[in-house]
Design a protein around this motif. Structure first.
Motif, PDB file in Angstrom:
ATOM      1  N   THR A   1     -30.391 -35.514 105.525  1.00 45.47           N
ATOM      2  CA  THR A   1     -30.636 -34.790 104.277  1.00 45.47           C
ATOM      3  C   THR A   1     -31.735 -35.453 103.452  1.00 45.47           C
ATOM      4  O   THR A   1     -32.466 -34.776 102.736  1.00 45.47           O
ATOM      5  CB  THR A   1     -29.341 -34.676 103.448  1.00 45.47           C
ATOM      6  OG1 THR A   1     -28.816 -35.986 103.194  1.00 45.47           O
ATOM      7  CG2 THR A   1     -28.310 -33.847 104.188  1.00 45.47           C
ATOM      8  N   ALA A   2     -31.862 -36.779 103.564  1.00 42.17           N
ATOM      9  CA  ALA A   2     -32.949 -37.465 102.863  1.00 42.17           C
ATOM     10  C   ALA A   2     -34.293 -37.036 103.429  1.00 42.17           C
ATOM     11  O   ALA A   2     -35.261 -36.802 102.675  1.00 42.17           O
ATOM     12  CB  ALA A   2     -32.780 -38.975 102.980  1.00 42.17           C
ATOM     13  N   ARG A   3     -34.369 -36.914 104.743  1.00 40.40           N
ATOM     14  CA  ARG A   3     -35.616 -36.438 105.357  1.00 40.40           C
ATOM     15  C   ARG A   3     -35.869 -34.974 105.012  1.00 40.40           C
ATOM     16  O   ARG A   3     -37.022 -34.543 104.860  1.00 40.40           O
ATOM     17  CB  ARG A   3     -35.564 -36.640 106.872  1.00 40.40           C
ATOM     18  CG  ARG A   3     -35.615 -38.107 107.299  1.00 40.40           C
ATOM     19  CD  ARG A   3     -35.773 -38.246 108.811  1.00 40.40           C
ATOM     20  NE  ARG A   3     -34.588 -37.781 109.532  1.00 40.40           N
ATOM     21  CZ  ARG A   3     -33.590 -38.556 109.924  1.00 40.40           C
ATOM     22  NH1 ARG A   3     -33.619 -39.853 109.656  1.00 40.40           N
ATOM     23  NH2 ARG A   3     -32.561 -38.060 110.597  1.00 40.40           N
ATOM     24  N   GLY A   4     -34.788 -34.206 104.875  1.00 40.49           N
ATOM     25  CA  GLY A   4     -34.936 -32.816 104.456  1.00 40.49           C
ATOM     26  C   GLY A   4     -35.525 -32.724 103.067  1.00 40.49           C
ATOM     27  O   GLY A   4     -36.371 -31.867 102.784  1.00 40.49           O
ATOM     28  N   ARG A   5     -35.085 -33.606 102.179  1.00 38.95           N
ATOM     29  CA  ARG A   5     -35.624 -33.628 100.815  1.00 38.95           C
ATOM     30  C   ARG A   5     -37.115 -33.973 100.840  1.00 38.95           C
ATOM     31  O   ARG A   5     -37.910 -33.374 100.113  1.00 38.95           O
ATOM     32  CB  ARG A   5     -34.856 -34.649  99.972  1.00 38.95           C
ATOM     33  CG  ARG A   5     -35.437 -34.880  98.573  1.00 38.95           C
ATOM     34  CD  ARG A   5     -35.259 -33.685  97.672  1.00 38.95           C
ATOM     35  NE  ARG A   5     -36.006 -33.851  96.419  1.00 38.95           N
ATOM     36  CZ  ARG A   5     -35.897 -33.055  95.362  1.00 38.95           C
ATOM     37  NH1 ARG A   5     -35.075 -32.019  95.393  1.00 38.95           N
ATOM     38  NH2 ARG A   5     -36.607 -33.266  94.287  1.00 38.95           N
ATOM     39  N   GLU A   6     -37.498 -34.911 101.683  1.00 34.71           N
ATOM     40  CA  GLU A   6     -38.909 -35.275 101.799  1.00 34.71           C
ATOM     41  C   GLU A   6     -39.746 -34.069 102.241  1.00 34.71           C
ATOM     42  O   GLU A   6     -40.841 -33.839 101.732  1.00 34.71           O
ATOM     43  CB  GLU A   6     -39.080 -36.420 102.797  1.00 34.71           C
ATOM     44  CG  GLU A   6     -38.509 -37.756 102.316  1.00 34.71           C
ATOM     45  CD  GLU A   6     -38.568 -38.828 103.391  1.00 34.71           C
ATOM     46  OE1 GLU A   6     -39.111 -38.535 104.486  1.00 34.71           O
ATOM     47  OE2 GLU A   6     -38.073 -39.943 103.148  1.00 34.71           O
ATOM     48  N   LEU A   7     -39.215 -33.318 103.194  1.00 33.47           N
ATOM     49  CA  LEU A   7     -39.925 -32.131 103.664  1.00 33.47           C
ATOM     50  C   LEU A   7     -40.027 -31.085 102.555  1.00 33.47           C
ATOM     51  O   LEU A   7     -41.059 -30.422 102.387  1.00 33.47           O
ATOM     52  CB  LEU A   7     -39.228 -31.545 104.890  1.00 33.47           C
ATOM     53  CG  LEU A   7     -39.907 -30.325 105.531  1.00 33.47           C
ATOM     54  CD1 LEU A   7     -41.303 -30.689 106.041  1.00 33.47           C
ATOM     55  CD2 LEU A   7     -39.069 -29.772 106.666  1.00 33.47           C
TER      56      LEU A   7
END
Length: 337
Positions: free
Chosen positions: A310-316
């Motif tokens: 989810t952290a990588r999703g936020r970055e995207l």
């Protein structure tokens, strides 16, 4: 650049907004004004002030507006939100009308000096229709200042629907049409009775297919259909649910996916071409090809720690933010003008 800003103003034509307001196209129209403001593109308050006219729908009044703008020497930015592919399997009669719809949208989009469409996938589809105007891929964007992690908002969501903190909740969103995967949603709910499944959104009742209405009449007890809700309520749902599942079989982008990523809720999306080049399975989201895979993926996200994903999703989502998208729109404006 200052001369460019002072001389040219963009005007968003809102004809048909009342019809598409509760859809992704409606959200995209609202995003465009925010993009322009944050990128320093002057927004015209009236048609007369506008030098660049944004057209977002393919209704007859939008075609007329584009024609008038061209006669007046204004530039037209036509947004290619729709394709023949995502028109299929939607409303009553859509499959029969799909070839006619393709010819119609080609006529509409050709009225633009340029055509903007949300993804590289949809750009390739439109280019395959034989359109002669320049077609650019530009995300509809997501308001990452509005959508984000907020535990208190999540608690309000559970209180509003009377959901205990222990109950697992999966949410989805979209029109009640086969293309959005409503049958898969219902099937999965019946297979996971211990989980509460909530579908936000609906559409015009008269256009909902009979087989969909029949399925909804016999829906599992662990499902809720609140219908269309205000963006702030949907934001709370992203914050309070345990997973977001997007069952759609065809999209040009899917703004709700970006909203879920921005909200850092574990997301499972269908493995379809539009997500092939910017969403990675197991990195920002999980992908599923069928109902069984959706079930296994959801069981994973409901029982395991998905915070790295989810952290990588936020970055995207930040890469698709309205501010960044606005700057890209500004660059396209410069080529147009």
């Amino acid at each position: 650049m200052n001369g460019y800003q002072e001389e040219y103003k963009g005007y968003i034509y809102r004809g048909g907004l009342s019809i598409v307001k509760k859809s992704g196209v409606g959200s995209a129209i609202c995003h465009q004004e925010k993009m322009m403001q944050r990128a320093g593109i002057p927004v015209a308050d009236s048609w007369q002030e506008g030098d660049v006219i944004h057209v977002n729908t393919v209704f007859p009044d939008s075609v007329l507006a584009a024609c008038i703008a061209r006669r007046q020497g204004k530039k037209v930015v036509y947004y290619g939100h729709s394709t023949m592919e995502d028109f299929r399997n939607s409303f009553i009669g859509s499959n029969l009308a799909a070839p006619l719809f393709r010819r119609w949208i080609c006529r509409c989009y050709s009225l633009g000096d340029i055509i903007l469409t949300p993804t590289e996938y949809s750009r390739k589809l439109l280019m395959g229709y034989g359109l002669k105007k320049p077609v650019y891929a530009l995300t509809n964007g997501v308001d990452t200042g509005f959508f984000g992690r907020d535990p208190e908002a999540g608690r309000r969501f559970r209180k509003r629907y009377g959901i205990s903190e222990e109950r697992k909740v999966v949410i989805s969103a979209g029109h009640l049409i086969p293309r959005k995967g409503i049958f898969d949603f219902l099937q999965l709910a019946s297979q996971m009775p211990e989980v509460l499944f909530i579908w936000f959104g609906g559409g015009n009742t008269w256009a909902v297919r009979r087989d969909v209405k029949r399925a909804l009449r016999h829906r599992p007890e662990n499902t809720l259909f609140p219908g269309y809700v205000k963006p702030e309520f949907l934001r709370e749902a992203y914050c309070g649910a345990d997973a977001f599942a997007f069952f759609s079989y065809e999209e040009t982008e899917g703004i709700v996916v970006l909203e879920a990523l921005a909200s850092e809720i574990p997301a499972v999306v269908r493995d379809i071409p539009v997500y092939g080049d910017w969403l990675e399975d197991g990195v920002q989201v999980y992908k599923a090809a069928d109902a069984e895979t959706f079930r296994r993926r959801l069981e994973t996200v409901l029982t395991e720690d998905c915070s790295p994903m989810t952290a990588r999703g936020r970055e995207l989502a930040e890469e698709h933010s309205i501010r960044r998208t606005g700057m890209k729109l500004k660059e396209i404006y410069q080529t147009l003008l």
